[in-house]
Design an enzyme around this catalytic site. Structure first.
Site, short mmCIF file in Angstrom:
data_model
loop_
_atom_site.label_atom_id
_atom_site.label_comp_id
_atom_site.label_asym_id
_atom_site.label_seq_id
_atom_site.Cartn_x
_atom_site.Cartn_y
_atom_site.Cartn_z
N GLY A 463 0.77 -1.10 -0.23
CA GLY A 463 0.04 -0.14 -0.06
C GLY A 463 1.08 1.23 -0.10
O GLY A 463 0.43 2.34 -0.51
N ARG A 645 14.56 12.56 2.09
CA ARG A 645 13.93 13.00 0.75
C ARG A 645 12.40 12.31 0.44
O ARG A 645 12.35 11.05 0.67
CB ARG A 645 14.89 12.45 -0.41
CG ARG A 645 14.58 12.68 -1.81
CD ARG A 645 15.75 12.56 -2.96
NE ARG A 645 15.43 12.58 -4.15
CZ ARG A 645 15.85 12.13 -5.25
NH1 ARG A 645 16.62 11.15 -4.92
NH2 ARG A 645 15.62 12.24 -6.29
N ILE A 646 11.45 13.16 0.17
CA ILE A 646 10.14 12.67 -0.20
C ILE A 646 10.04 12.08 -1.74
O ILE A 646 10.11 13.29 -2.41
CB ILE A 646 9.14 13.64 0.44
CG1 ILE A 646 9.32 13.69 1.87
CG2 ILE A 646 7.79 13.04 0.06
CD1 ILE A 646 9.41 12.47 2.79
N ASN A 648 7.45 11.01 -3.53
CA ASN A 648 6.41 11.16 -3.94
C ASN A 648 5.44 11.90 -2.70
O ASN A 648 5.15 11.11 -1.77
CB ASN A 648 5.38 10.13 -4.47
CG ASN A 648 4.33 10.08 -5.32
OD1 ASN A 648 3.60 11.38 -4.83
ND2 ASN A 648 3.68 9.34 -5.88
N GLN A 655 0.84 7.49 3.63
CA GLN A 655 1.44 6.59 4.59
C GLN A 655 1.20 7.24 6.09
O GLN A 655 0.85 6.66 6.94
CB GLN A 655 2.80 6.38 4.37
CG GLN A 655 3.07 5.60 3.21
CD GLN A 655 4.64 5.08 2.77
OE1 GLN A 655 5.27 4.23 3.67
NE2 GLN A 655 5.11 5.65 1.97
N GLY A 717 12.39 6.57 5.03
CA GLY A 717 11.39 5.55 5.33
C GLY A 717 10.26 6.38 6.13
O GLY A 717 10.59 6.95 7.22
N GLU A 720 6.07 3.69 8.97
CA GLU A 720 5.78 3.27 10.36
C GLU A 720 6.07 4.43 11.40
O GLU A 720 5.47 4.52 12.49
CB GLU A 720 6.76 2.13 11.01
CG GLU A 720 6.49 0.97 10.08
CD GLU A 720 7.67 -0.20 10.44
OE1 GLU A 720 7.16 -1.13 10.82
OE2 GLU A 720 8.73 0.09 10.11
MO1 MOS Z 1 5.98 -3.36 9.35
S1 MOS Z 1 5.49 -4.16 10.97
O1 MOS Z 1 7.60 -3.52 9.45
O2 MOS Z 1 5.30 -4.21 8.15
#
Ligand code: MOS
Length: 781
Positions: A463, A645-646, A648, A655, A717, A720
């Protein structure tokens, strides 16, 4: 052919390239796969929590209409355990003994011509159990804490001494409950054998791990196993381990010599694909009267299955969270008779940040300093562990810009002082952070004579949008219009990619795709450079610009040739190059940054000069609490995010919104409940309540910061990041609104009204462990 000059699509907001397929219902998820002659498998789960299977009466089921096989531990072959991956060991294979270790454990499998027949037959299975008393409490004397070697204690300075000497002390115990990943799509596996070759469509975040586990289970060559998952659906971590049902689907297909489809039920999604473990955490903070941290101690205990191993990250973020000379952390796990926990968005860091960031809020009131200012004051300007400068860190900008956007200055610091239309209003803040992570990754890229590019890697897209951002990245790196680039993933026959997890895939895959595309351009440069007939004769990679599906000498726009022309003249259908990412902080020969079609050398920071920074966030939350009913609403959230760096902004923002929604669920709604015998009570989305659209109102996301210096791509990243600190920001806002500090999640109406039910967990053993320093390490099982 397009004649536009690409200046780069990366960094621009772009809708998902697979969006149309998804809304048309044309994206094929594992649950959608059907094959000619397919049979259906249904699983029977244990109704007891602990004990032994004494007898399984299967006679009636065997003779029920349409039944092809009944498989139990009594007739299953030995199945090998999948090899551990970089993110830990796999669960034990199913049907290998008569032990019952948890409620819902698979004890029998029915395979029939139709799902209905398999279900009807499953109802005829009669299992007799010998019951044991399950281990359900952290303080049960039959269990003892496990210290996982992958979760080392940290000790910096002398935390106990500094704590004892501190002018101000805050010491509190926080609890979080088990949460379930609740993707709307049910996990499914479709397996088909051809001799000793196995093809599996599986809901997974890690096709190569599924391949390796199935190969180990059946003692076959991994090369003969192909795992396909072009679309995963939601997973959130549930698809990171290779669960027993995946092996069972393949076993059913082997036994019946038919393709077999197995779809977990919603109830099985709560018992068979992991969950966020529950925790009890004690945080002790020492500070000077003016709010400077002098000591932080963070001790946690969390649940783990009776026969399982799971990396424990609950205290992982604490040592580097703030500039504090004295820190100690200890994280242990307690084996319980529970469905085995697994990974769930920001595993450990979501739980740990709830405790640490709640405790920081408590400190802000103890010293009378604004909670934003307190965090700014204790900001880790360098890595507190090594003293090295960060590779990038815009957390201070997150605090400042977030506070301004939120209008934090309108906050009256006094708890229970703000009201609107009869509701108590509270503003809360918390810091979010997620450690940097970039596992190795490979990719392969082709340009074909028709001018199209095809780039692929055996990764997945749960996703966040790898399909989209990798298409954009490849388009920029190759100078090919985005509509002529296809990015492929979700197939273990493609080059090996890591799991989509740990928020590390964009970096891992992106750096691999960039290196691979650079390699492909280099191959075209080599072809053209030595070719008398080419206008590019004698060119070098450093001197060319990619544009319009071809190469141009940067200083001479008249010297241009398309990839298609080069291929045609050499009689080639395509050029294909494989590549891989360099580990963070390393420079490889392919390490170039592509900017406006040009290739600029990337140099990693010299070894030992930078601390690899992860992503950072500052969450600002408003809550409205009904003083009579105890209901809590979250009308608005501002999250300022440093994700490096983003690539998109559209998909990155999605997210963050998703992480905030899950954070709202974690803070206010989600709780897995068992009865006193350990049987799960919350086994549907009617009982296990997640945040729905109406629970997530105005969410404002700001990106701040700059590309990280540790890798060519510069991403950090964000998948999360947004859930870390989110539950604390809400709890802190609830305190500000009501004056009631709630240290146990979820923050229910009963707790807000002061009718918190007695907790079953006691805190005595946790406090005992907090005061000891020796770590009685246990070997992993
Ligand atoms: Mo996430 S818990 O690393 O899919």
């Amino acid at each position: 052919m397009s004649t536009t000059t690409p200046v780069g699509v990366l960094g621009t907001p772009l809708d998902r390239v697979d969006g149309r397929l998804k809304v048309m219902g044309a994206a094929t998820y594992p649950v959608d796969v059907t094959l000619p002659g397919v049979a259906y498998a249904v699983l029977v789960g244990s109704t007891v929590t602990s004990g032994r299977i004494r007898h399984i009466a299967a006679e009636a089921a065997q003779h029920a209409p349409g039944v092809l096989a009944v498989i139990t531990h009594g007739n299953a072959p030995p199945l090998g355990r999948g090899p551990a991956t970089a993110i830990g060991p796999q669960p034990l294979p199913p049907f290998q003994s008569d032990d019952v270790l948890h409620y819902g454990q698979h004890v029998a499998m029915l395979v029939a011509e139709t799902t209905e027949q398999a279900k009807a037959a499953a109802a005829l299975i009669d299992v007799t159990y010998e019951r044991d008393e399950p281990v359900l409490s952290f303080d049960d004397p039959r269990t003892s804490p496990v210290f996982h070697p992958w979760t080392p204690d940290t000790l910096r300075g002398d935390a106990p001494q500094a704590l004892a000497a501190a002018e101000v002390q805050v010491k509190a115990t926080y609890t979080t409950v088990a949460n379930a990943n609740s993707p709307i799509g049910l996990f499914a596996t479709v397996a088909v054998w051809d001799g000793d070759a196995l093809t599996v469509h599986d809901t997974t975040q890690y096709p190569h791990a599924v391949r390796d586990s199935l190969a180990a289970a059946f003692g076959i060559d991994p090369v003969g196993v192909r795992v396909l998952v072009p679309f995963v659906g939601g997973a959130f971590g549930a698809g990171l381990r290779v669960w027993p049902h995946v092996m069972l689907a393949a076993l059913a297909a082997r036994v019946t010599k038919r393709p077999v489809k197995l779809v977990l039920t919603r109830a099985q999604m709560f018992t068979s694909v992991g969950h966020r473990p529950r925790t009890i955490q004690q945080v002790s903070i020492g500070a000077s009267r003016d709010g400077r941290l002098t000591a932080v101690e963070h001790v946690s205990r969390s649940s783990i299955g009776l026969a399982d191993e799971l990396i424990n990250l609950i205290t992982h973020g604490t040592p580097n969270a703030y500039a504090c000379p004295n820190v100690s952390t200890r994280a242990s796990q307690v084996r319980l008779s529970i469905p085995i926990p697994g990974w769930m968005r920001a595993p450990g860091e979501a739980e740990g940040s709830f405790a640490l960031e709640s405790a920081m809020d408590e400190l802000s009131y103890a010293v009378g300093i604004d909670p934003v200012e307190l965090r700014v004051k204790n900001h880790a300007h360098v890595d507190p562990g090594t003293g090295l400068p960060w590779s990038s860190n815009a957390l201070l900008d997150c605090y400042r810009q977030g506070a301004e956007r939120f209008r934090w200055s309108a906050r009256n610091p006094e708890p229970r002082s703000m009201r609107s239309r009869g509701q108590l209003v509270g503003y809360g803040v918390a810091r979010g952070a997620l450690a940097a992570y970039q596992p190795p990754c490979k990719a392969i890229a082709s340009i074909r004579r028709d001018g199209t590019a095809f780039v692929r890697s055996g990764a997945t897209d749960i996703g966040p949008g790898p399909y989209t951002v990798m298409t954009m990245l490849a388009a920029d790196c190759l100078g090919v219009p985005i509509e002529r680039v296809q990015f492929g993933l979700g197939d273990s026959a493609m080059p090996r990619a890591p799991q989509e997890g740990g928020s590390g895939l964009t970096g891992a895959l992106g750096n691999a795709v960039q290196a691979t595309c650079v390699g492909l351009v280099r191959a075209f440069v080599t072809l053209a450079s030595g070719d008398e007939a080419s206008p590019l004769k004698g060119c070098r990679l450093e001197g060319i610009t990619v544009r319009n599906s071809g190469l141009q000498i940067t200083d001479d726009p008249t010297r241009f040739e398309t990839y298609a022309d080069i291929l045609t003249r050499h009689g080639l259908d395509e050029l294909t190059v494989e590549g891989e990412s360099a580990p963070p902080g390393e420079t490889s020969s392919a390490s170039l940054i592509v900017q406006a079609g040009r290739f600029i050398p990337y140099t990693a920071p010299s070894t030992g000069t930078r601390a690899h920074a992860g992503g950072y966030a500052a969450h600002f939350v408003e809550v409205r609490v009904d003083p009579d009913l105890g209901t809590i609403r979250v009308p608005r959230v501002v999250s300022a995010v440093d994700g490096g760096r983003i690539l998109n902004p559209t998909t990155a923002r999605s997210q963050i919104i998703g992480g905030i929604a899950m954070g709202i669920g974690m803070a206010l709604l989600e709780e897995t409940v068992s009865d006193r015998t350990g049987r799960l009570v919350t086994t549907s989305l009617a009982e296990y309540v997640i945040a729905a659209n109406a629970d997530v109102c105005d969410v404002d996301v700001l990106f701040v910061g700059e590309p990280d210096s540790m890798t060519p791509l510069g991403t950090k990243g964000v998948g999360e990041l947004a859930i870390t600190g989110m539950a604390a920001a809400i709890a802190n806002a609830v305190y500000h609104a009501t004056g009631t500090r709630i240290r146990s999640l979820p923050i229910s109406i009963e707790k807000v009204l002061g009718h918190e039910p007695a907790r079953t967990q006691t805190h005595s053993s946790l406090e005992a462990i907090a005061t000891t320093t020796a770590n009685p390490r246990h070997d992993p099982i």
